[in-house]
Design a protein around this motif. Structure first.
Motif, PDB file in Angstrom:
ATOM      1  N   ARG A 453      89.054  15.719  38.052  1.00  0.00           N
ATOM      2  CA  ARG A 453      88.249  16.746  38.724  1.00  0.00           C
ATOM      3  C   ARG A 453      87.535  17.642  37.699  1.00  0.00           C
ATOM      4  O   ARG A 453      86.395  18.051  37.899  1.00  0.00           O
ATOM      5  CB  ARG A 453      89.158  17.600  39.605  1.00  0.00           C
ATOM      6  N   GLU A 454      88.223  17.950  36.607  1.00  0.00           N
ATOM      7  CA  GLU A 454      87.605  18.802  35.582  1.00  0.00           C
ATOM      8  C   GLU A 454      86.368  18.149  34.981  1.00  0.00           C
ATOM      9  O   GLU A 454      85.386  18.816  34.688  1.00  0.00           O
ATOM     10  CB  GLU A 454      88.600  19.067  34.436  1.00  0.00           C
ATOM     11  N   ALA A 455      86.450  16.864  34.750  1.00  0.00           N
ATOM     12  CA  ALA A 455      85.334  16.178  34.090  1.00  0.00           C
ATOM     13  C   ALA A 455      85.139  14.826  34.755  1.00  0.00           C
ATOM     14  O   ALA A 455      85.575  13.801  34.258  1.00  0.00           O
ATOM     15  CB  ALA A 455      85.645  16.012  32.605  1.00  0.00           C
ATOM     16  N   PRO A 456      84.505  14.826  35.950  1.00  0.00           N
ATOM     17  CA  PRO A 456      84.470  13.604  36.758  1.00  0.00           C
ATOM     18  C   PRO A 456      83.460  12.554  36.317  1.00  0.00           C
ATOM     19  O   PRO A 456      83.563  11.403  36.709  1.00  0.00           O
ATOM     20  CB  PRO A 456      84.125  14.116  38.157  1.00  0.00           C
TER      21      PRO A 456
END
Lengths: 540, 334
Positions: A453-456
């Motif tokens: 989710r942080e870096a999709p």
């Protein structure tokens, strides 16, 4: 690693992480420390914000650490050697060098002087794009400190001039006497929990454990005796990227890949994929199904770190014991057991009963690990190699009074520009790297919801002026093309990147920027130039 | 009022462990003081301040909340009985705060509340701060409790003096390991309370900070400057006894799917990023501001008290010196 080994005699961090807290100056070059080594960065941050240590950041991008820096030198990509030579030029011109250290502890100083004499501030400013005042200021801050550290990572090494860059860092440290003391040295940050340990154990083509060369007959005899065999090879093998080429040309028929995902991580990955498809027999040993495993003839399921026990050697040369937290899944084995089973079936019975027994063998055949025993690790937070015998306390910082190779060697280097210059057809430099939440090709981190989710997804970082010129907005899709491939990416507009340069990450196989990167290698370390290749960008 | 000899604590807890799961502060394999289930003779006399608050028992790091099997969907709750021994007053305050949050506006978090209802709390008052980073008095709380516990213990050397705070607590004190307290013990408790109030020296100035934030005297640039240091580890959130944000996700099980929730942190970019890609808290500074405004501004508006109980854990945990103590001091410098 090869560079530091040539200069100092040992290719590892010269200091322990704890010592960062006492440093007066940090010179961070080619390390996005806050994203990639956040806890090491936290030591730098605390020392800078609480003890007023000075921080010089040399990085083409305005990385997060630059926000805390006394000075940010945003040099052009691939101009590390001229930058470092330029700083040395100023130091010599001003008489800031450590004459006694140079005389007592180094050799070939005259050779260095001759080369750096040519790197005048005018010339260096023109090559690097950094103004002369900033160069002078950086040289003064670094040279005038008592305890100064150089910190670098892949931004230094992933160039065709990678080894030259490392040697130039070593030259700068020796010139100013900034190595061989507590909180003072040259610190390459390793990117994985045990990459230092893997190298220490001889997972390299040219050495046995503890960097004992395969070409040395005494070393060979020692290992032949320990293992009860004869005829160990006296030739250095191939590095990963060379293996891919050898697979392509048909010289390599079988490949056994452990914990690597070359089908995503190799430069010019379309070429790598073609080569891997030619392999007659491909074995992949990993904890998850990877893109490389998709091509494998045999997959050997291994266990994760939490399901086995053993030791790890981290970036600061600290060997630590790791316990087993989880029971392994059915049908999986620890890597060491898989290797034992394969070896035994191949005709050499390997009968270690435990990681402890393996460490005992390491102790016997590896001088730098001689005293790093299970019992000592069990009751401590680890030991720093070299630790030659059971009574030795370990070595938090290296090269005290004497370099591992005797005298420190000045090996002056000249400027070699990146392999692929920009031109009209491919007018942008693509530089690649990572972001904090994802790890390498994402085989593990992309399975963790919060990290994903942080870096999709992969994005292409681009300067606002370039974005305007290309008529793209935040999130617009662009086609990025190099001589080797084409990848479609959404843009992220940021002033933190220079005009004419774009940045992306290789964590995402579905948008693999390694289809664009170039397979040009450093001639010594054979590391590919992930940090620079020429691309074109068009709106789609 | 009763009392218990310290060497009777372990037999007492073992007795309690027969009918419920007992947790007490113990040093873990990794040398952290943590709330750990009572084993054979593992009770640790040093109550101290645990690295992670007892939140971890009521609201585990990861828990299963719903299971999907074919067409059937079932809630998963844990109503097992627990007893927490050695809970500090600030932690009880944090649990009381969380109780209100978890039942706010008639909406109840069933997973939290089912555990909460089965939980017995034996608190231990702090007659001196367990660590230098404690600042409960400054944060408007006290080193001992007026309510919210089943039993509260005061350390008088060889004994703990025990005061019941609920029917459940009264019942516990009937255990044979407790004995009647003396008149001196009663006086002693008052002395311990006085000492507790005097011995806490850490006063970062929570009231002033709350006032300044209520007056909007802290601007974006302030937060951006501090956030330059933040490495976005989320540690401050995870150790905080009143932070209860979580992320929800599904994992495959043998015959369906399990919906899980795990601790989450408002400092992470993805926490507020919307599906479109737009992020209302687009920078690390905006996210740091969100966290501290929540504690020191919006909790005061919504609940009448700040969400920070002054345990100091975030200041213990933060690798870059950005815990509540440091933030409060910075706010007061504006």
């Amino acid at each position: 690693m090869a560079g530091l080994a040539a200069s100092f005699g040992s290719g590892a961090m010269t200091n322990s992480i704890q010592e960062f807290k006492e440093a007066e100056v940090f010179f961070v070059i080619g390390s996005n420390t806050m994203e990639q080594h956040p806890l090491i960065a936290s030591k730098i941050i605390q020392t800078v914000t609480q003890k007023d240590a000075k921080l010089i950041v040399a990085d083409p991008r305005r990385i997060r650490l630059a926000g805390l820096a006394t000075l940010h030198l945003a040099h052009r990509i691939g101009t590390d050697v001229p930058l470092l030579n330029g700083l040395m030029h100023i130091i010599l011109q001003e008489g800031w060098e450590d004459k006694e250290f140079i005389k007592e502890r180094t050799e070939n100083f005259e050779g260095l002087k001759t080369v750096v004499a040519e790197y005048t501030p005018d010339r260096v400013s023109e090559i690097t794009g950094i103004d002369k005042d900033s160069l002078h200021k950086a040289a003064r801050i670094y040279a005038s400190a008592k305890r100064a550290m150089i910190i670098y990572a892949m931004g230094i090494t992933q160039h065709i001039s990678g080894t030259d860059n490392v040697k130039s860092c070593a030259n700068l440290a020796m010139l100013t006497g900034h190595v061989g003391f507590p909180s003072t040295g040259v610190n390459p940050l390793r990117g994985q929990n045990n990459v230092q340990g893997a190298c220490d154990m001889g997972a390299l083509p040219n050495v046995y454990s503890g960097y004992q060369p395969v070409t040395d007959s005494n070393v060979r005899e020692k290992f032949e005796k320990e293992w009860g065999v004869t005829g160990l090879s006296n030739k250095a093998g191939l590095t990963v990227t060379e293996m891919i080429d050898a697979a392509e040309s048909g010289k390599i028929k079988a490949l056994y890949v452990m914990g690597e995902n070359p089908l995503v991580s190799e430069p010019d990955v379309r070429h790598a994929a073609r080569a891997l498809r030619k392999i007659d027999f491909l074995v992949v040993q990993d904890i998850f199904q990877t893109e490389t495993a998709d091509l494998a003839h045999v997959i050997l399921p291994a266990v994760s770190f939490a399901e086995e026990m053993g030791t790890f050697t981290n970036t600061e040369r600290r060997v630590q014991l790791s316990g087993q937290a989880l029971r392994p899944l059915e049908g999986t084995l620890p890597d060491w057991k898989i290797i034992c089973e394969i070896s035994s079936r191949a005709g050499y019975p390997m009968k270690y009963s435990s990681p402890k027994e393996i460490l005992e063998e390491i102790n016997r055949v590896t001088p730098s690990y001689g005293g790093i025993t299970y019992d000592r690790l069990k009751d401590s937070w680890g030991l720093f190699w070299p630790c030659p015998d059971a009574d030795h306390p370990g070595t938090p910082f290296l090269h005290k009074d004497r370099f591992s190779r005797g005298l420190g060697l000045f090996e002056p280097r000249e400027y070699i520009p990146p392999a692929e210059p920009v031109d009209e057809e491919y007018p942008f430099i693509l530089t690649t790297g990572r972001v904090a939440p994802q790890f390498h090709t994402g085989t593990m981190s992309r399975k963790i919801p919060v990290l994903e989710r942080e870096a999709p997804k992969a994005v292409l970082e681009i300067n606002p002026k370039d974005a305007r010129r290309l008529k793209v907005r935040e999130g617009s899709m662009v086609a990025v093309e190099s001589r080797r491939g084409e990848v479609h990416l959404p843009v992220m507009i940021t002033p933190n990147i220079q005009e004419g340069v774009v940045f992306s990450t290789f964590h995402y196989p579905e948008h693999n920027v390694n289809e664009l990167t170039i397979g040009a290698l450093d001639p010594v370390a054979k590391i590919p130039e992930f940090k620079s290749c020429a691309v074109s960008i068009r709106r789609i | 009022m009763k009392r218990i000899k310290k060497d009777r604590i372990l037999p007492f807890l073992k007795e309690m462990n027969k009918t419920q799961k007992v947790f007490s502060p113990q040093v873990s394999d990794n040398k952290d003081l943590m709330f750990i289930p009572l084993g054979d003779g593992t009770y640790d006399e040093n109550i101290g301040k645990t690295t992670i608050s007892p939140k971890i028992v009521l609201f585990p790091q990861t828990e299963e909340i719903i299971s999907f099997r074919g067409n059937s969907i079932s809630k998963i709750t844990d109503s097992s009985k627990t007893l927490l021994f050695g809970v500090r007053p600030c932690e009880v305050k944090a649990i009381q705060f969380t109780d209100r949050f978890m039942t706010r506006d008639g909406l109840t978090d069933p997973n939290y509340m089912s555990r909460r209802e089965g939980m017995t709390i034996i608190a231990v008052a702090c007659h001196e701060p367990p660590s230098d980073t404690c600042f409960c008095i400054d944060a408007g709380r006290m080193p001992y409790l007026e309510n919210g516990y089943d039993v509260q213990l005061f350390d008088s050397g060889a004994y703990y003096i025990a005061i019941p705070g609920s029917d459940r607590g009264e019942k516990i004190l009937e255990d044979k390991n407790f004995e009647a307290a003396s008149r001196e013990d009663e006086v002693g408790v008052e002395g311990l309370k006085d000492g507790a109030l005097r011995s806490q020296k850490n006063k970062p100035g929570v009231k002033d900070a709350i006032k300044r934030m209520a007056e909007d005297r802290v601007d974006e640039a302030f937060w951006e400057r501090l956030a330059d240091r933040c490495i976005n580890c989320g540690g401050c959130v995870y150790v905080c006894p009143t932070c209860t944000c979580f992320n929800v996700y599904d994992v495959p099980s043998r015959d369906g799917y399990i919906r899980c929730r795990s601790w989450d942190a408002c400092l992470h970019a993805g926490f507020t990023r919307e599906t479109s890609g737009h992020n209302p808290r687009p920078t690390q500074g905006a996210r740091l501001a969100r966290r501290h405004e929540h504690k020191l501004k919006f909790d005061v508006i919504n609940f009448g008290e700040s969400g920070c109980v002054g345990c100091g854990r975030c200041s213990d945990a933060c690798p870059v010196g950005l815990g509540a103590i440091e933030i409060i001091k910075e706010v007061n410098r504006v």
